[in-house]
Design a protein around this motif. Structure first.
Motif, short mmCIF file in Angstrom:
data_model
loop_
_atom_site.label_atom_id
_atom_site.label_comp_id
_atom_site.label_asym_id
_atom_site.label_seq_id
_atom_site.Cartn_x
_atom_site.Cartn_y
_atom_site.Cartn_z
N VAL A 94 0.84 -1.20 0.00
CA VAL A 94 0.00 0.00 0.00
C VAL A 94 0.87 1.25 0.00
N PHE A 95 1.94 1.26 0.79
CA PHE A 95 2.84 2.40 0.83
C PHE A 95 3.48 2.63 -0.54
N ALA A 96 3.94 1.57 -1.19
CA ALA A 96 4.53 1.70 -2.52
C ALA A 96 3.50 2.19 -3.53
N LEU A 97 2.28 1.73 -3.41
CA LEU A 97 1.21 2.17 -4.30
C LEU A 97 0.95 3.67 -4.14
N ILE A 98 0.92 4.13 -2.91
CA ILE A 98 0.72 5.56 -2.65
C ILE A 98 1.89 6.37 -3.20
N GLN A 99 3.11 5.90 -2.99
CA GLN A 99 4.29 6.60 -3.49
C GLN A 99 4.29 6.66 -5.02
N ALA A 100 3.93 5.57 -5.67
CA ALA A 100 3.89 5.55 -7.13
C ALA A 100 2.80 6.49 -7.65
N TRP A 101 1.67 6.52 -6.98
CA TRP A 101 0.58 7.41 -7.40
C TRP A 101 1.00 8.86 -7.27
#
Length: 109
Positions: A94-101
């Motif tokens: 989830v953290f990586a998803l937020i960072q990528a977004w």
């Protein structure tokens, strides 16, 4: 208690197909879009594939450590370790998803 060991082969198949899709999507981004950021809809492919990879890994981890095949359940320390590890994997995802977004939004502006 879940009894996933009978689904182990299907879980492995889904996990490795998702891994191939994830790697393939990462390799084709540069070819399809050059240096431009891909549209938001394209991100669904690696997001879903990475979720399936993590889910397959988590299921196999659970089967191996908690739901052992010798009819002996894992002890409470093993269960706690596996649950914390799975929680950490999903939290990192989830953290990586937020960072990528956020990075995609920054690049597109």
């Amino acid at each position: 208690m879940l009894r996933l060991h009978k689904y182990r082969k299907q879980i492995l198949i889904v996990e490795f197909i998702a891994l191939a899709v994830l790697i393939g999507s990462m390799l084709t981004v540069k070819q399809l879009f050059g240096g431009a950021p891909p549209p938001a809809l394209f991100w669904l492919v690696p997001i879903i594939a990475s979720f399936l990879v993590i889910s397959g890994f988590s299921a196999n981890l659970y089967i191996r450590w908690v739901e052992s095949t010798d009819k002996q359940s894992g002890n409470s320390t093993q269960k706690l370790f596996v649950y914390l590890l799975i929680l950490t994997l999903y939290a990192s995802w989830v953290f990586a998803l937020i960072q990528a977004w956020q990075a995609t939004n920054t690049l597109s502006q």
